[in-house]
Design a protein around this motif. Structure first.
Motif, PDB file in Angstrom:
ATOM      1  N   LYS A   2      -2.695  98.246  -9.000  1.00 36.08           N
ATOM      2  CA  LYS A   2      -3.306  97.154  -9.914  1.00 36.08           C
ATOM      3  C   LYS A   2      -3.783  95.902  -9.052  1.00 36.08           C
ATOM      4  CE  LYS A   2      -0.650  98.292 -14.156  1.00 36.08           C
ATOM      5  NZ  LYS A   2       0.426  97.698 -15.008  1.00 36.08           N
ATOM      6  N   MET A   3      -3.132  95.705  -8.061  1.00 37.37           N
ATOM      7  CA  MET A   3      -3.298  94.365  -7.166  1.00 37.37           C
ATOM      8  C   MET A   3      -3.584  94.637  -5.843  1.00 37.37           C
ATOM      9  SD  MET A   3      -0.089  91.957  -8.544  1.00 37.37           S
ATOM     10  CE  MET A   3      -0.595  90.548  -7.569  1.00 37.37           C
ATOM     11  N   GLY A   4      -4.151  95.792  -5.548  1.00 36.74           N
ATOM     12  CA  GLY A   4      -4.782  95.982  -4.169  1.00 36.74           C
ATOM     13  C   GLY A   4      -5.426  94.799  -3.470  1.00 36.74           C
ATOM     14  N   PRO A   5      -6.491  93.942  -3.827  1.00 41.29           N
ATOM     15  CA  PRO A   5      -6.918  93.310  -3.221  1.00 41.29           C
ATOM     16  C   PRO A   5      -5.852  91.938  -2.778  1.00 41.29           C
ATOM     17  CG  PRO A   5      -8.413  93.731  -4.752  1.00 41.29           C
ATOM     18  CD  PRO A   5      -7.044  94.576  -5.016  1.00 41.29           C
ATOM     19  N   GLU A   6      -4.938  91.591  -3.686  1.00 42.14           N
ATOM     20  CA  GLU A   6      -3.944  90.643  -3.435  1.00 42.14           C
ATOM     21  C   GLU A   6      -3.149  90.893  -2.434  1.00 42.14           C
ATOM     22  OE1 GLU A   6      -4.791  91.977  -6.452  1.00 42.14           O
ATOM     23  OE2 GLU A   6      -5.345  90.265  -7.776  1.00 42.14           O
ATOM     24  N   VAL A   7      -2.452  92.321  -2.603  1.00 45.83           N
ATOM     25  CA  VAL A   7      -1.584  92.866  -1.582  1.00 45.83           C
ATOM     26  C   VAL A   7      -2.058  92.795  -0.262  1.00 45.83           C
ATOM     27  CG1 VAL A   7      -0.254  94.873  -0.923  1.00 45.83           C
ATOM     28  CG2 VAL A   7      -0.195  94.265  -3.336  1.00 45.83           C
ATOM     29  N   ARG A   8      -3.481  93.395  -0.081  1.00 43.95           N
ATOM     30  CA  ARG A   8      -4.153  93.174   1.300  1.00 43.95           C
ATOM     31  C   ARG A   8      -4.324  91.974   1.733  1.00 43.95           C
ATOM     32  NH1 ARG A   8      -6.285  98.530   1.990  1.00 43.95           N
ATOM     33  NH2 ARG A   8      -6.255  99.751   0.251  1.00 43.95           N
ATOM     34  N   GLY A  10      -2.141  89.836   1.738  1.00 41.69           N
ATOM     35  CA  GLY A  10      -0.916  89.474   2.583  1.00 41.69           C
ATOM     36  C   GLY A  10      -0.319  88.022   2.037  1.00 41.69           C
ATOM     37  N   ASP A  11      -0.818  87.491   0.925  1.00 41.33           N
ATOM     38  CA  ASP A  11      -0.426  86.032   0.603  1.00 41.33           C
ATOM     39  C   ASP A  11       0.663  86.102  -0.370  1.00 41.33           C
ATOM     40  OD1 ASP A  11       0.171  83.347  -0.219  1.00 41.33           O
ATOM     41  OD2 ASP A  11      -2.207  82.897  -0.208  1.00 41.33           O
ATOM     42  N   TRP A  12       1.950  86.348  -0.024  1.00 39.89           N
ATOM     43  CA  TRP A  12       2.959  86.658  -1.093  1.00 39.89           C
ATOM     44  C   TRP A  12       3.204  85.485  -1.970  1.00 39.89           C
ATOM     45  CZ3 TRP A  12       6.377  89.140  -3.647  1.00 39.89           C
ATOM     46  CH2 TRP A  12       7.765  88.479  -4.137  1.00 39.89           C
ATOM     47  N   ARG A  13       3.155  84.370  -1.296  1.00 41.71           N
ATOM     48  CA  ARG A  13       3.482  83.052  -2.202  1.00 41.71           C
ATOM     49  C   ARG A  13       2.444  82.876  -3.110  1.00 41.71           C
ATOM     50  NH1 ARG A  13       6.198  78.061   1.266  1.00 41.71           N
ATOM     51  NH2 ARG A  13       7.441  79.454   2.550  1.00 41.71           N
ATOM     52  N   ALA A  14       1.205  83.154  -2.940  1.00 36.80           N
ATOM     53  CA  ALA A  14       0.072  82.945  -3.742  1.00 36.80           C
ATOM     54  C   ALA A  14       0.338  84.075  -5.331  1.00 36.80           C
ATOM     55  CB  ALA A  14      -1.451  83.117  -3.389  1.00 36.80           C
ATOM     56  N   HIS A  15       0.744  85.107  -4.721  1.00 38.37           N
ATOM     57  CA  HIS A  15       0.673  86.252  -5.692  1.00 38.37           C
ATOM     58  C   HIS A  15       2.177  86.745  -6.207  1.00 38.37           C
ATOM     59  CE1 HIS A  15      -3.606  86.390  -5.120  1.00 38.37           C
ATOM     60  NE2 HIS A  15      -3.195  86.587  -4.020  1.00 38.37           N
ATOM     61  N   ARG A  16       3.177  86.056  -5.779  1.00 37.84           N
ATOM     62  CA  ARG A  16       4.631  86.762  -6.221  1.00 37.84           C
ATOM     63  C   ARG A  16       4.988  86.531  -7.518  1.00 37.84           C
ATOM     64  NH1 ARG A  16       8.372  81.882  -3.404  1.00 37.84           N
ATOM     65  NH2 ARG A  16       7.523  80.279  -4.499  1.00 37.84           N
ATOM     66  N   THR A  17       4.310  85.804  -8.458  1.00 34.27           N
ATOM     67  CA  THR A  17       4.804  85.783  -9.788  1.00 34.27           C
ATOM     68  C   THR A  17       4.081  86.994 -10.603  1.00 34.27           C
ATOM     69  OG1 THR A  17       5.158  83.140  -9.955  1.00 34.27           O
ATOM     70  CG2 THR A  17       4.683  84.389 -12.026  1.00 34.27           C
ATOM     71  N   ARG A  18       2.968  87.073 -10.320  1.00 35.11           N
ATOM     72  CA  ARG A  18       2.202  88.181 -10.990  1.00 35.11           C
ATOM     73  C   ARG A  18       2.563  89.583 -10.469  1.00 35.11           C
ATOM     74  NH1 ARG A  18      -3.634  90.153  -9.895  1.00 35.11           N
ATOM     75  NH2 ARG A  18      -3.912  91.721 -11.372  1.00 35.11           N
ATOM     76  N   TRP A  19       2.958  89.616  -9.141  1.00 36.14           N
ATOM     77  CA  TRP A  19       3.465  90.914  -8.434  1.00 36.14           C
ATOM     78  C   TRP A  19       4.869  91.340  -8.990  1.00 36.14           C
ATOM     79  CZ3 TRP A  19       2.483  95.119  -5.851  1.00 36.14           C
ATOM     80  CH2 TRP A  19       3.620  95.607  -5.193  1.00 36.14           C
ATOM     81  N   THR A  20       5.842  90.361  -9.037  1.00 38.52           N
ATOM     82  CA  THR A  20       7.078  90.167  -9.623  1.00 38.52           C
ATOM     83  C   THR A  20       7.086  90.873 -11.282  1.00 38.52           C
ATOM     84  OG1 THR A  20       8.035  88.701  -8.086  1.00 38.52           O
ATOM     85  CG2 THR A  20       9.301  89.304 -10.201  1.00 38.52           C
ATOM     86  N   TYR A  21       6.064  90.048 -11.951  1.00 36.15           N
ATOM     87  CA  TYR A  21       5.932  90.807 -13.490  1.00 36.15           C
ATOM     88  C   TYR A  21       5.283  92.389 -13.243  1.00 36.15           C
ATOM     89  CZ  TYR A  21       3.521  91.095 -17.700  1.00 36.15           C
ATOM     90  OH  TYR A  21       3.206  91.653 -19.295  1.00 36.15           O
ATOM     91  N   ASN A  22       4.501  92.612 -12.622  1.00 30.85           N
ATOM     92  CA  ASN A  22       3.943  93.866 -12.731  1.00 30.85           C
ATOM     93  C   ASN A  22       4.865  94.927 -11.915  1.00 30.85           C
ATOM     94  OD1 ASN A  22       1.408  93.819 -13.574  1.00 30.85           O
ATOM     95  ND2 ASN A  22       0.377  92.877 -11.888  1.00 30.85           N
ATOM     96  N   LEU A  23       5.442  94.551 -10.980  1.00 33.09           N
ATOM     97  CA  LEU A  23       6.623  95.543 -10.394  1.00 33.09           C
ATOM     98  C   LEU A  23       7.726  95.913 -11.403  1.00 33.09           C
ATOM     99  CD1 LEU A  23       7.595  97.103  -7.976  1.00 33.09           C
ATOM    100  CD2 LEU A  23       8.943  94.822  -7.219  1.00 33.09           C
ATOM    101  N   ARG A  24       8.121  94.750 -12.218  1.00 30.17           N
ATOM    102  CA  ARG A  24       9.293  94.853 -12.912  1.00 30.17           C
ATOM    103  C   ARG A  24       8.725  95.662 -14.071  1.00 30.17           C
ATOM    104  NH1 ARG A  24      10.445  89.333 -14.807  1.00 30.17           N
ATOM    105  NH2 ARG A  24      11.896  89.319 -13.333  1.00 30.17           N
ATOM    106  N   ARG A  25       7.613  95.491 -14.785  1.00 32.46           N
ATOM    107  CA  ARG A  25       7.078  96.662 -15.627  1.00 32.46           C
ATOM    108  C   ARG A  25       6.873  98.044 -15.354  1.00 32.46           C
ATOM    109  NH1 ARG A  25       4.147  94.360 -20.184  1.00 32.46           N
ATOM    110  NH2 ARG A  25       3.023  96.358 -20.189  1.00 32.46           N
ATOM    111  N   GLU A  26       6.340  98.032 -14.037  1.00 29.93           N
ATOM    112  CA  GLU A  26       6.370  99.459 -13.621  1.00 29.93           C
ATOM    113  C   GLU A  26       7.757 100.195 -13.218  1.00 29.93           C
ATOM    114  OE1 GLU A  26       3.766 101.048 -13.675  1.00 29.93           O
ATOM    115  OE2 GLU A  26       2.373  99.595 -13.978  1.00 29.93           O
ATOM    116  N   LEU A  27       8.886  99.305 -12.798  1.00 29.34           N
ATOM    117  CA  LEU A  27      10.244  99.862 -12.766  1.00 29.34           C
ATOM    118  C   LEU A  27      10.548 100.447 -14.002  1.00 29.34           C
ATOM    119  CD1 LEU A  27      11.391  97.569  -9.972  1.00 29.34           C
ATOM    120  CD2 LEU A  27      11.186 100.081  -9.646  1.00 29.34           C
ATOM    121  N   ALA A  28      10.400  99.558 -14.908  1.00 24.06           N
ATOM    122  CA  ALA A  28      11.006  99.877 -16.230  1.00 24.06           C
ATOM    123  C   ALA A  28      10.449 100.895 -17.060  1.00 24.06           C
ATOM    124  CB  ALA A  28      10.669  98.551 -17.457  1.00 24.06           C
ATOM    125  N   ALA A  29       9.045 101.325 -16.466  1.00 30.78           N
ATOM    126  CA  ALA A  29       8.480 102.429 -17.033  1.00 30.78           C
ATOM    127  C   ALA A  29       8.899 103.749 -16.302  1.00 30.78           C
ATOM    128  CB  ALA A  29       6.928 102.559 -16.580  1.00 30.78           C
TER     129      ALA A  29
END
Length: 200
Positions: free
Chosen positions: A129-135, A137-156
């Motif tokens: 879902k976040m390929g360009p953002e992950v590529r 490498g800017d963790w600080r800019a994207h950590r909130t959205r990443w954490t949200y997406n990861l939490r949802r996917e782990l819950a699935a």
């Protein structure tokens, strides 16, 4: 620094069932073989059946390969793990920053035609879902959205394993100059075109 997902709620899925006590007892036996009396020391005075039931509930929804990862990681430890520590060893993707770094590395593996060493399919799904953002490498800019997406996917839950990447489409075209026959044909067309222009 504490992260929102630094602890796990593996029973977030209603269908997740506790690991049977027999299997937890086998895990405890293996950890005791690695760590000696340190496992017994950690839980001295506690009812071992209750402790193992708690571990079984904590590991609900975990795959055998994840539990095996946790047992293997304990070989490098000097101290017996608590349940929370063991959960994080089984599923390191619970930590969003770790999972972010894993996703970046695994996407690079996929660029090379490999599936990637994903610790959990949820990391793959979040990275998809976040390929360009992950590529980036800017963790600080994207950590909130990443954490949200990861939490949802782990819950699935576990879901399907990451698919093999599509083969890269390449071409071996080479450029070349025209052959003598092609040059002659082009010259003939050019002469014919000039004659037609002069006739008009």
């Amino acid at each position: 620094m504490k992260h929102a997902l630094s602890t796990l709620n593996p029973t977030s899925l209603a269908e997740a069932r506790p690991i049977p006590r027999k299997l937890i007892a086998e895990v405890f036996d293996r950890l005791q073989a690695q760590l000696g009396g340190k496992m017994a020391d950690l839980y001295a005075g506690a009812d071992l059946r209750l402790v193992q039931d708690e571990w079984g509930a904590g590991l609900a929804g975990f795959q055998p390969k994840e539990i095996e990862r946790g047992v293997a990681m304990c070989r490098e430890r000097a101290f017996a793990p608590t349940l929370g520590e063991f959960l994080r060893m089984c599923r390191p993707a619970v930590d969003p920053e770790y999972a972010w770094l894993e996703a970046g590395d695994c996407l690079r593996q996929r660029d090379a035609g490999l599936v990637g060493d994903w610790s959990h399919p949820a990391v793959w799904r979040a990275a998809s879902k976040m390929g360009p953002e992950v590529r980036s490498g800017d963790w600080r800019a994207h950590r909130t959205r990443w954490t949200y997406n990861l939490r949802r996917e782990l819950a699935a839950g576990w879901g399907e394993a990451p698919p093999r990447p599509l083969p890269a489409i390449t071409h071996n075209a080479t450029t070349r100059g025209p052959t003598p026959a092609e040059r002659a044909a082009m010259a003939s067309l050019s002469i014919r075109a000039r004659h037609q222009e002069g006739a008009q």
